[in-house]
Design a protein around this motif. Structure first.
Motif, mmCIF file in Angstrom:
data_model
loop_
_atom_site.group_PDB
_atom_site.id
_atom_site.type_symbol
_atom_site.label_atom_id
_atom_site.label_comp_id
_atom_site.label_asym_id
_atom_site.label_seq_id
_atom_site.Cartn_x
_atom_site.Cartn_y
_atom_site.Cartn_z
ATOM 1 N N VAL A 33 0.858 -1.185 0.000
ATOM 2 C CA VAL A 33 0.000 0.000 0.000
ATOM 3 C C VAL A 33 0.892 1.232 0.000
ATOM 4 C CG1 VAL A 33 -1.769 1.306 1.229
ATOM 5 C CG2 VAL A 33 -1.859 -1.193 1.194
ATOM 6 N N GLY A 34 0.596 2.141 -0.871
ATOM 7 C CA GLY A 34 1.398 3.347 -0.982
ATOM 8 C C GLY A 34 0.569 4.599 -0.838
ATOM 9 N N TRP A 35 1.240 5.663 -0.438
ATOM 10 C CA TRP A 35 0.641 6.999 -0.398
ATOM 11 C C TRP A 35 1.317 7.865 -1.454
ATOM 12 C CZ3 TRP A 35 -3.640 8.423 2.155
ATOM 13 C CH2 TRP A 35 -4.061 7.676 3.257
ATOM 14 N N PHE A 36 0.513 8.556 -2.207
ATOM 15 C CA PHE A 36 0.991 9.501 -3.208
ATOM 16 C C PHE A 36 0.266 10.818 -2.983
ATOM 17 C CE2 PHE A 36 3.313 6.637 -6.052
ATOM 18 C CZ PHE A 36 2.857 5.409 -5.603
ATOM 19 N N ARG A 37 0.815 11.901 -3.519
ATOM 20 C CA ARG A 37 0.148 13.188 -3.379
ATOM 21 C C ARG A 37 0.247 13.968 -4.680
ATOM 22 N NH1 ARG A 37 4.351 15.967 1.001
ATOM 23 N NH2 ARG A 37 6.103 16.276 -0.457
ATOM 24 N N MET A 50 4.439 0.719 1.943
ATOM 25 C CA MET A 50 4.858 -0.420 2.742
ATOM 26 C C MET A 50 4.256 -1.695 2.190
ATOM 27 S SD MET A 50 2.618 0.054 6.257
ATOM 28 C CE MET A 50 3.817 -0.955 7.111
ATOM 29 N N GLY A 51 5.034 -2.778 2.311
ATOM 30 C CA GLY A 51 4.564 -4.063 1.861
ATOM 31 C C GLY A 51 5.448 -5.143 2.459
ATOM 32 N N GLY A 52 4.856 -6.181 3.041
ATOM 33 C CA GLY A 52 5.660 -7.183 3.736
ATOM 34 C C GLY A 52 6.416 -6.507 4.869
ATOM 35 N N ASN A 53 7.713 -6.658 4.869
ATOM 36 C CA ASN A 53 8.551 -6.019 5.891
ATOM 37 C C ASN A 53 9.306 -4.809 5.365
ATOM 38 O OD1 ASN A 53 7.895 -7.905 7.933
ATOM 39 N ND2 ASN A 53 9.337 -9.362 7.041
ATOM 40 N N ARG A 54 8.925 -4.351 4.196
ATOM 41 C CA ARG A 54 9.648 -3.246 3.561
ATOM 42 C C ARG A 54 8.857 -1.955 3.606
ATOM 43 N NH1 ARG A 54 11.315 -5.123 -2.282
ATOM 44 N NH2 ARG A 54 12.013 -2.961 -2.296
ATOM 45 N N ILE A 55 9.581 -0.865 3.816
ATOM 46 C CA ILE A 55 8.983 0.475 3.807
ATOM 47 C C ILE A 55 9.887 1.391 2.999
ATOM 48 C CG2 ILE A 55 8.409 2.496 5.203
ATOM 49 C CD1 ILE A 55 7.592 0.658 7.449
ATOM 50 N N ASN A 56 9.262 2.214 2.166
ATOM 51 C CA ASN A 56 9.997 3.220 1.400
ATOM 52 C C ASN A 56 9.403 4.590 1.665
ATOM 53 O OD1 ASN A 56 11.788 1.449 -0.007
ATOM 54 N ND2 ASN A 56 10.117 0.870 -1.360
ATOM 55 N N SER A 60 11.832 13.753 0.630
ATOM 56 C CA SER A 60 11.250 14.992 1.147
ATOM 57 C C SER A 60 10.449 14.807 2.432
ATOM 58 C CB SER A 60 10.348 15.626 0.082
ATOM 59 O OG SER A 60 9.299 14.732 -0.261
ATOM 60 N N VAL A 61 10.093 13.561 2.759
ATOM 61 C CA VAL A 61 9.281 13.328 3.958
ATOM 62 C C VAL A 61 9.988 12.472 5.000
ATOM 63 C CG1 VAL A 61 7.191 13.520 2.555
ATOM 64 C CG2 VAL A 61 8.080 11.248 3.136
ATOM 65 N N LYS A 62 11.165 11.976 4.669
ATOM 66 C CA LYS A 62 11.900 11.130 5.617
ATOM 67 C C LYS A 62 12.139 11.880 6.923
ATOM 68 C CE LYS A 62 14.438 7.809 2.782
ATOM 69 N NZ LYS A 62 15.772 7.418 2.249
ATOM 70 N N GLY A 63 11.890 11.194 8.042
ATOM 71 C CA GLY A 63 12.073 11.815 9.348
ATOM 72 C C GLY A 63 10.865 12.601 9.820
ATOM 73 N N SER A 99 5.997 -5.736 -4.309
ATOM 74 C CA SER A 99 6.854 -4.848 -3.515
ATOM 75 C C SER A 99 6.269 -3.445 -3.420
ATOM 76 C CB SER A 99 8.238 -4.785 -4.157
ATOM 77 O OG SER A 99 8.828 -6.066 -4.213
ATOM 78 N N PRO A 100 6.656 -2.713 -2.358
ATOM 79 C CA PRO A 100 6.184 -1.330 -2.191
ATOM 80 C C PRO A 100 6.963 -0.374 -3.094
ATOM 81 C CG PRO A 100 7.625 -1.920 -0.379
ATOM 82 C CD PRO A 100 7.450 -3.164 -1.203
ATOM 83 N N LEU A 101 6.626 -0.397 -4.368
ATOM 84 C CA LEU A 101 7.331 0.415 -5.355
ATOM 85 C C LEU A 101 6.960 1.886 -5.241
ATOM 86 C CD1 LEU A 101 7.092 -2.015 -8.407
ATOM 87 C CD2 LEU A 101 8.876 -1.845 -6.656
ATOM 88 N N THR A 102 7.736 2.717 -5.908
ATOM 89 C CA THR A 102 7.582 4.161 -5.738
ATOM 90 C C THR A 102 6.967 4.872 -6.935
ATOM 91 O OG1 THR A 102 9.834 4.573 -6.513
ATOM 92 C CG2 THR A 102 9.549 4.197 -4.157
ATOM 93 N N SER A 103 6.628 4.138 -7.969
ATOM 94 C CA SER A 103 6.013 4.751 -9.145
ATOM 95 C C SER A 103 4.509 4.531 -9.131
ATOM 96 C CB SER A 103 6.608 4.155 -10.419
ATOM 97 O OG SER A 103 5.917 4.630 -11.551
ATOM 98 N N SER A 104 3.758 5.581 -9.355
ATOM 99 C CA SER A 104 2.295 5.468 -9.324
ATOM 100 C C SER A 104 1.783 4.517 -10.399
ATOM 101 C CB SER A 104 1.650 6.844 -9.485
ATOM 102 O OG SER A 104 2.031 7.442 -10.705
ATOM 103 N N SER A 105 2.497 4.387 -11.495
ATOM 104 C CA SER A 105 2.044 3.520 -12.586
ATOM 105 C C SER A 105 2.101 2.038 -12.212
ATOM 106 C CB SER A 105 2.872 3.770 -13.844
ATOM 107 O OG SER A 105 4.232 3.477 -13.601
ATOM 108 N N ASP A 106 2.780 1.718 -11.132
ATOM 109 C CA ASP A 106 2.870 0.324 -10.687
ATOM 110 C C ASP A 106 1.718 -0.093 -9.791
ATOM 111 O OD1 ASP A 106 6.393 0.802 -10.495
ATOM 112 O OD2 ASP A 106 5.330 -0.472 -11.935
ATOM 113 N N TYR A 107 0.841 0.847 -9.446
ATOM 114 C CA TYR A 107 -0.285 0.560 -8.563
ATOM 115 C C TYR A 107 -1.570 0.515 -9.382
ATOM 116 C CZ TYR A 107 2.802 1.264 -4.619
ATOM 117 O OH TYR A 107 3.831 1.144 -3.708
#
Length: 120
Positions: A33-37, A50-56, A60-63, A99-107
């Motif tokens: 599941v991913g969040w996009f804006r 996030m997916g399984g045990n992985r988080i990306n 710009s939002v880390k921390g 996997s919790p990928l970072t491209s919106s086209s993968d969702y």
């Protein structure tokens, strides 16, 4: 799967906000599941996933932002701290198998979005 995002609102710089994404079914270990804006006039931007045990996270939002899930409620959260005006956007949640990928086209499944407005 259907997704329903909620919890957006109008806040001041430095405030915190938690938005939620409820899935219509159980969050399997194979589900990411991913969040996009998306801000006015801009493309859809990756925020966190996030997916399984992985988080990306986006740099710009880390921390400041934290993604988490409550499997009992079929819900994924995005806790946003120290919000800035540049965080203002419509926030969408999305799901995919894998996997919790970072491209919106993968969702392939998307919620309707929730508006977050941060004023200075």
């Amino acid at each position: 799967v259907q997704l329903q995002a909620s919890g957006g609102g109008s806040v001041q710089t430095g405030d915190s906000l938690r938005i939620s994404c409820v899935l219509s079914r159980r969050i399997y270990s194979s589900t990411a599941v991913g969040w996009f804006r998306q801000a006015p006039g801009k493309g859809r931007e990756f925020v966190a996933a996030m997916g399984g045990n992985r988080i990306n996270y986006a740099e710009s939002v880390k921390g400041r932002f934290t993604i988490s899930r409550d499997n009992a409620k079929n819900t994924v959260y995005l806790q946003m701290n120290n919000l800035k005006p540049e965080d203002s956007a419509i926030y969408y949640c999305a799901a995919r198998v894998g996997s919790p990928l970072t491209s919106s086209s993968d969702y392939d499944s998307w919620g309707q979005g929730t508006q977050v407005t941060v004023s200075s």
